[in-house]
Structures are given as structure tokens and as C-alpha cells.
Enzyme design. Structure first.
Site, PDB file in Angstrom:
ATOM      1  N   GLU A  79      -6.804  -0.189 -17.590  1.00 21.84           N
ATOM      2  CA  GLU A  79      -6.357   1.249 -17.118  1.00 21.84           C
ATOM      3  C   GLU A  79      -4.699   1.206 -17.175  1.00 21.84           C
ATOM      4  O   GLU A  79      -4.160   2.253 -17.581  1.00 21.84           O
ATOM      5  CB  GLU A  79      -7.001   1.501 -15.607  1.00 21.84           C
ATOM      6  CG  GLU A  79      -6.549   2.920 -15.079  1.00 21.84           C
ATOM      7  CD  GLU A  79      -7.283   3.063 -14.291  1.00 21.84           C
ATOM      8  OE1 GLU A  79      -8.506   2.672 -14.202  1.00 21.84           O
ATOM      9  OE2 GLU A  79      -7.064   3.831 -13.235  1.00 21.84           O
ATOM     10  N   ASP A  80      -3.941   0.297 -16.594  1.00 23.77           N
ATOM     11  CA  ASP A  80      -2.899   0.160 -16.434  1.00 23.77           C
ATOM     12  C   ASP A  80      -1.840  -0.027 -17.748  1.00 23.77           C
ATOM     13  O   ASP A  80      -0.700   0.729 -18.024  1.00 23.77           O
ATOM     14  CB  ASP A  80      -2.257  -0.767 -15.282  1.00 23.77           C
ATOM     15  CG  ASP A  80      -2.727  -0.006 -13.987  1.00 23.77           C
ATOM     16  OD1 ASP A  80      -3.283   0.898 -14.018  1.00 23.77           O
ATOM     17  OD2 ASP A  80      -2.669  -0.879 -12.898  1.00 23.77           O
ATOM     18  N   ASP A 262     -15.267 -11.565  24.933  1.00 22.14           N
ATOM     19  CA  ASP A 262     -15.129 -12.285  23.596  1.00 22.14           C
ATOM     20  C   ASP A 262     -13.747 -12.008  22.818  1.00 22.14           C
ATOM     21  O   ASP A 262     -13.753 -12.190  21.687  1.00 22.14           O
ATOM     22  CB  ASP A 262     -16.248 -11.872  22.951  1.00 22.14           C
ATOM     23  CG  ASP A 262     -16.235 -10.568  22.210  1.00 22.14           C
ATOM     24  OD1 ASP A 262     -15.611  -9.664  22.648  1.00 22.14           O
ATOM     25  OD2 ASP A 262     -17.096 -10.397  21.268  1.00 22.14           O
TER      26      ASP A 262
END
Ligand code: MN
Length: 534
Positions: A79-80, A262
Site C-alpha cells: 500500500e505505501d 485487585d
């Protein structure tokens, strides 16, 4: 703060079980990725390559196979920077290419433009339904992006942070990946809800400062008592609650810190299941347990596979504290979840030594019991897909009834909110969204049970079928042939599946759907006849 680009030797250092050829391929992909991304930078000003290299490092640390690590190195390359499908296929094979392609399509998810977001999620689940490793690459990708949010422009930052909390950390949770879940949440929380973050951080600092020393002392006492109790092999540690999960709990408890026991919990990790109960005996013999706080997820694992015994005790000057007991194997699975099951480490060492250790996998891989007997390589494809991922992909790609908004809403309400676990009278666990009703439960068992639900017994008592169920209840559904769905149930039920079945049943009733050509006069007597037989 700048992050460093992981080196190839760092990445390879975790690949203990890979062959030399596999390591060489990873190395090749490392330099290939560095080359194709050169000249590009991230918002931080660092070379872009830092990102894919870090994703690969995360995957390697999880114990993933070489193909997944290579796909991690290349996940942004199509894509890039316009690397072609042919190039990846040619160099690294179809397996790697398919994973890269699966992640690529959902690469740039935009929250504005709900359609694009929904489409991307659809694709994520479709790709994951073919190969479950895709989701692990996506989570590693998201984790690095979330950890580098401080460099991202303001307007994008809170969107990415919210999306991380609303979509990706719940996926990690659902896959039993507690470390990934916590890491994603703690990276995104400050940017998603800055004010709440500051508030929680202060409460947290105050609370932990008070107790850290005391907890250390307590651990020493505990170790002595366990040894005296005849437990040979064990280790203890303390775990600190993540800030985001503390935030959610504070909200549930109306910001009453004293109601939360907790924030720091003590873990006892022992050799086998028997030793878990032995350790529990020692703990309860030493400190008085709080009634109603004992949870046995060893005998009744959570649907995401989590196993542990939790108890809360009054422990001297430390006050009230949660203690968690589990085996080493349970511990590893609790931390890594799905990743532990796909990892080379787990599959190439002795599997299934413990009777229960494979149950978790089997529920995800229906009809694939032979997995236990084939310890060589995990199965990534085809059947080895968590059923719930398959069901999201199927329901939403095959029927195009639901709009994009509905799709995201369904995902959020069904899969990404808090879950409750309900037992059938036989002890099977059914996993439902919070506030689900006996009607939802009935439809989860079977559409016929839902369509004919007439009543429900919760923990032996008759209740309204419209009443929300509580975690851990045993629910028995009473059916009657004459019972049928009501319109108002559409507003009451919490699962998409129930809503769909009810809608269909109502439409049939009203004759909107082209029902099988049966005259209505004949249908009724048939039902009565069946009824009489009973
Ligand atoms: Mn990426």
C-alpha cells in the site's frame, strides 16, 4: 522519546525453533523492507522502516513462524511504497503474500467515513477467517502505532486511540491475549480519555505506593506457608492492574477505590492442577477468605481459554488482596492466548501433558481433535479458525442486509463488550454479552428453543425470561410448542443472532416472508397434535 529500529539479530534471537533457511529468509525480507521503505519517515521523524521492523519483532517475541514475521516486515509495502504482488509472491511465496494482502486492505482505516471503517473490519475478519495469523499481524501493527501516538497529529490521535480501545483491545481479549490487550489499552488510554487518565493515574500512584512494600512482605510469608504446606515447586509474583482496566472498574464501582481489591494481586504459579488446589488450601488456611469471592476458572475456564483460581483474602496489615493460582502452562496461555497456540514453542514441546491444556484449542477448532496428536506444526488455515471470527465473517459478508452502521454496532455489542458466562444445566459454558436475557441464551442454544421459550429457571428459581442474566448463573430453558416470539423482544434481546431469528419468526407470522406454501388452517392442528403427544 525515540524508539529504536530493532536489528535483524534481535528479531532472529527469538526464533529458536526455526531452521537456518527460515532465518535467512527473514533476514532477506528485513533488508528488502528496509530498502523499499527508505526515504520515508514516520510522524516521529524516524525512518519508516522502524515500524515494520518493530512489528516483526513483536511477532517474533510471540513465537510466530518465519512466514508471519516476514509478512510483518512487508505489511505496509504494497500500500505505501507500491511493491507488487508478483514481487512478494516471487520472493517469499504465496503464503506470505496472502497474509500481507490480508493486512494491506485494512491498512488505513478511517473512522470518519464509517463505511470505510466497516469495510476494513469486514475484510479483517474475512482475511482472518482464511488465516488466523492475519489478526496477529494486525494487532502487532496496531500496538506499535498506539505506542507511538504522541507523534501523531492531534485530530488523528484521539480517533486512533478510541478505535484501539473499542475494536482492537477487545479482539485481543477475545483471543485470550491478555498481555496484548493490556499493552494496547495502556498505550491508547491517555489519548482516548486524557482527563480520566490523569485521574486514574493519580489514584493508582497513591494506592500502589501504599501497598508495594507490604505486598513484598506478604509474598515472603506466602512462600514460607506454601513450602510448609508441602508444595515443592512454585513461584510467586505480583501483578499490577492496567490503568485502563482499573478505570473501567472504578467506573463500575462509582469511583470507590476501597471497593477494588485487585490493583495489586499476588500470583502463585505451581506445577500441576492438583497443586493449584493444594495452594488454595494453604492460602485459605493462612488468611480468611472473603465470602463469595472464590472463582474457579481452572475447572470452569472462561470461553477465551483463561484458567486460574482467584480468591480474595484478608491478609493482615496488607488488607484485602486478590490471590491468583495457576500452573505454568495456564500462565503462559493466559498471557499470550491464541498466540501461544500458534507459536512454535508451544507446538514443538510436549503438548497436552495436562488433561485440560488442549480443551481451549479444541473449542476453537471444532472437529480437529487430531491437533493434539500432531505436535509438529500448528495449523493456520481452513478449520483452525476461532469459530466466532468465522461467524462474524460469514454472517456479515454473505447477507448484505445489514448496513455499515449496523455492522459496527453488531460487532461492538456482540463481540467487543463485556461478556458474561452462563452455564447450561449440564455445565457447558455459553458466552453472552452483558445484560443478555434468557431469550438470548435460548437462541444461542438453538433457534427452535428460542422460538418456543416459555420460561426460564435461573439457579433453580423461575424468573422472567426478559430479566438480564448474571455471570456464572445456571440457566435452564422451559419450552412449549405453543409459545412464540413477541415483538417487544426485539428491544429486549442483546444478541444479533436472537434479533435475527425473532425478526424472521415475526415476519413469517405476519406473512411478510414468502413462507412455504402451507395453508394456515393446517398448520395449527399440526402443532396441537404435537403438543398432545408430549
Ligand atoms: Mn503498519
Amino acid at each position: 522519546m525515540k524508539t529504536e529500529t530493532p536489528t535483524i539479530s534481535e528479531i532472529i534471537s527469538y526464533m529458536e525453533y526455526a531452521t537456518d533457511t527460515e532465518k535467512a529468509q527473514v533476514e532477506d525480507a528485513y533488508y528488502f523492507s528496509e530498502k523499499v521503505h527508505s526515504g520515508h519517515t514516520r510522524y516521529s521523524g524516524e525512518p519508516y522502516f522502524t515500524h515494520p521492523a518493530t512489528v516483526a519483532l513483536y511477532l517474533s517475541e510471540m513465537g510466530m513462524d518465519s512466514h508471519t514475521i516476514i509478512a510483518g516486515l512487508l505489511h505496509d509495502s504494497i500500500e505505501d511504497v507500491g511493491v507488487t504482488a508478483e514481487e512478494i509472491q516471487g520472493k517469499y511465496g504465496a503464503d506470505v503474500y496472502n497474509m500481507v494482502e490480508g493486512v494491506t486492505k485494512l491498512g488505513h482505516v478511517r473512522y470518519h467515513g464509517v463505511e470505510r471503517h466497516a469495510e476494513s473490519l469486514r475484510k479483517l475478519f474475512a482475511a482472518t477467517a482464511h488465516d488466523v495469523r492475519v489478526i496477529l499481524i494486525k494487532l502487532a501493527d496496531r500496538l506499535h502505532n498506539a505506542r507511538t501516538l504522541q507523534f501523531v497529529p492531534d485530530h488523528k490521535r484521539s480517533r486512533i486511540a478510541l478505535e484501539t480501545l473499542e475494536v482492537y483491545s477487545p479482539i485481543a481479549d477475545r483471543l485470550g491475549m491478555s498481555v496484548m490487550k493490556k499493552d494496547l489499552e495502556d498505550a491508547a488510554f491517555p489519548y482516548a480519555y486524557p482527563d480520566s487518565y490523569t485521574k486514574v493515574r493519580d489514584i493508582f500512584a497513591q494506592k500502589t505506593k501504599e501497598s508495594e512494600e507490604k505486598v513484598e512482605k506478604l509474598e515472603k510469608v506466602l512462600a514460607k506457608m506454601l513450602a510448609l504446606g508441602g508444595i515443592r515447586k512454585f513461584r510467586t509474583s505480583s501483578r499490577i492492574k492496567g490503568l485502563y482496566s482499573l478505570y473501567l472498574k472504578l467506573k463500575r464501582k462509582e469511583w470507590d477505590v476501597e471497593a477494588i481489591h485487585d490493583i495489586i494481586a499476588i500470583r502463585i504459579i505451581v506445577e500441576d492442577v492438583a497443586a493449584c488446589y493444594q495452594a488454595l488450601g494453604v492460602v485459605h488456611g493462612t488468611w480468611r477468605p472473603l465470602p463469595g469471592k472464590l472463582k474457579d476458572y481452572v475447572s470452569f475456564p472462561k470461553p477465551n481459554g483463561y484458567q486460574s483460581i482467584h480468591t480474595t483474602v484478608h491478609a493482615g496489615d496488607v488488607g484485602v488482596i486478590e490471590i491468583q493460582i495457576r500452573t505454568e502452562e495456564m500462565h503462559k496461555r493466559a498471557e499470550l492466548g491464541l498466540a501461544a497456540h500458534l507459536s512454535y514453542k508451544e507446538t514443538s514441546t510436549k503438548r497436552g501433558k495436562e488433561g485440560t491444556s488442549m480443551q481451549w484449542v479444541e473449542q476453537f477448532f471444532p472437529g480437529r481433535k487430531q491437533l493434539v496428536a500432531t505436535p509438529i506444526k500448528p495449523h493456520y488455515k481452513g478449520q483452525s479458525i476461532p469459530e466466532w471470527i468465522r461467524s462474524i465473517a460469514d454472517v456479515h459478508t454473505e447477507t448484505h442486509e445489514s448496513t455499515h452502521d449496523e455492522y459496527i454496532d453488531d460487532l461492538k455489542s456482540d463481540f467487543f463488550t463485556h461478556r458474561i458466562f452462563i452455564f447450561t444445566p449440564k455445565g457447558d459454558v455459553i458466552d453472552l454479552p452483558i445484560n443478555a436475557t434468557p431469550i438470548d441464551f435460548a437462541y444461542t442454544i438453538h433457534s427452535d428453543v428460542g422460538n418456543h421459550i416459555a420460561g426460564a429457571r435461573v439457579n433453580g428459581k423461575l424468573v422472567s425470561i426478559e430479566e438480564p442474566l448474571h455471570n456464572g448463573s445456571i440457566v435452564e430453558i422451559i419450552t412449549k410448542e405453543s409459545a412464540k416470539p413477541k415483538k417487544k423482544w426485539m428491544e429486549i434481546v442483546k444478541t444479533t443472532m436472537a434479533r435475527k431469528h425473532i425478526k424472521t419468526a415475526l415476519q413469517k407470522e405476519e406473512g411478510i416472508l414468502p413462507t412455504p406454501p402451507k395453508p394456515p388452517e393446517r398448520k395449527r392442528p399440526q402443532i396441537r397434535a404435537q403438543n398432545k403427544k408430549k
